[in-house]
Design an enzyme around this catalytic site. Structure first.
Site, PDB file in Angstrom:
ATOM      1  N   SER A  25     -27.502  59.581  25.953  1.00 20.59           N
ATOM      2  CA  SER A  25     -27.753  60.410  24.775  1.00 20.59           C
ATOM      3  C   SER A  25     -27.574  59.573  23.518  1.00 20.59           C
ATOM      4  CB  SER A  25     -26.749  61.576  24.767  1.00 20.59           C
ATOM      5  OG  SER A  25     -26.753  62.277  23.541  1.00 20.59           O
ATOM      6  N   TYR A  64     -19.104  66.699  25.375  1.00 24.07           N
ATOM      7  CA  TYR A  64     -20.428  66.129  25.622  1.00 24.07           C
ATOM      8  C   TYR A  64     -20.461  64.665  25.189  1.00 24.07           C
ATOM      9  CZ  TYR A  64     -25.532  65.801  25.716  1.00 24.07           C
ATOM     10  OH  TYR A  64     -26.841  65.428  25.981  1.00 24.07           O
TER      11      TYR A  64
END
Length: 252
Positions: free
Chosen positions: A144, A157
């Site tokens: 990410s 996350y």
């Protein structure tokens, strides 16, 4: 040259294949010739993906597992291997929870880490052991932009995606000697369910878009080429790399 990117005769397991990035990657691998085992969190979750692949002339099957359960992930690995060698593993299944760090519920922290990190490592471990025996394999983790930065109100996350980048490098270090390539794709800001909250936040959406040199958010299909490349013989000397597919966001 086209044969470098052919996945004919290969079998791929893709988690998170029911929608978004996972579905786009599963479809792309099938278009390149792979038989794709499409895994999702619910029993019928990947049916639409499998149907789309078959309608286009590809080969696919559906599997299901709750990635937050270690036992379910173990079973998923066993079910995939029971169908024959798995040459390509794409760890795309993921989840996100948003809350200020000082109020972040620990049960949500554990769930995010279990789904995004633990499941990816366990599947890599189980399928990687078979790849080592065959002296061949490709593992693609989905990282990410938050593998590079901290984000806002997504500490679990962010931690999981930093860890995914590290695990990718660690596995590459150990398994390159066995002709196994372990890499990651770091998508930029893509229009998916996971980013629905950001897309709906007018100010954040505008700020993010302004930073992307391409001038737009990514669409799931924008990952197709990167996924096929890393899964193919064209990437045989690419290992431990985190490939940003971000419209130039990191360069701004």
């Amino acid at each position: 040259m086209a044969s470098l990117f052919s996945l004919a005769g290969q079998t791929a397991l893709v988690t998170g294949a029911s929608r978004g990035l996972g579905r786009a990657i599963a479809v792309a691998l099938a278009q390149a010739g792979a038989t794709v085992l499409c895994a999702s969190s619910s029993a019928n979750g990947s049916n639409d993906t499998v149907a789309a692949i078959k309608e286009a002339g590809g080969k696919a099957g559906a599997l299901a597992a709750d990635l937050s359960s270690e036992a379910a992930v173990e079973q998923l690995a066993a079910q995939a291997l029971a169908q024959g060698p798995v040459h390509i593993l794409v760890n795309c299944g993921g989840t996100i929870f948003r809350a200020p760090a000082h109020q972040f519920p620990m049960n949500e922290w554990h769930k995010v880490m279990a789904v995004n990190l633990d499941a990816a490592f366990l599947l890599s471990q189980r399928l990687g052991a078979e790849m080592i025996k065959r002296k061949q394999g490709k593992i693609i983790n989905i990282a990410s932009m938050l593998s590079y930065s901290g984000g806002i109100t997504v500490p679990a996350y962010t931690a999981s995606k930093h860890a995914i980048a590290g695990v990718t490098k660690a596995l590459a270090n150990e398994w390159a000697q066995h002709n196994i390539q372990v890499n990651a794709i770091a998508p930029g800001y893509f229009s998916t369910d996971n980013t629905a909250a950001l897309q709906a936040d007018t100010a954040r959406n505008a700020a993010i878009t302004a930073r992307i040199p391409a001038g737009r958010w990514g669409e799931p299909e924008d990952l197709a080429g990167a996924a096929v490349f890393l899964a193919s013989n064209a990437a045989n000397y690419v290992n431990g790399h985190v490939l940003a597919v971000d419209g130039g966001w990191l360069a701004r």
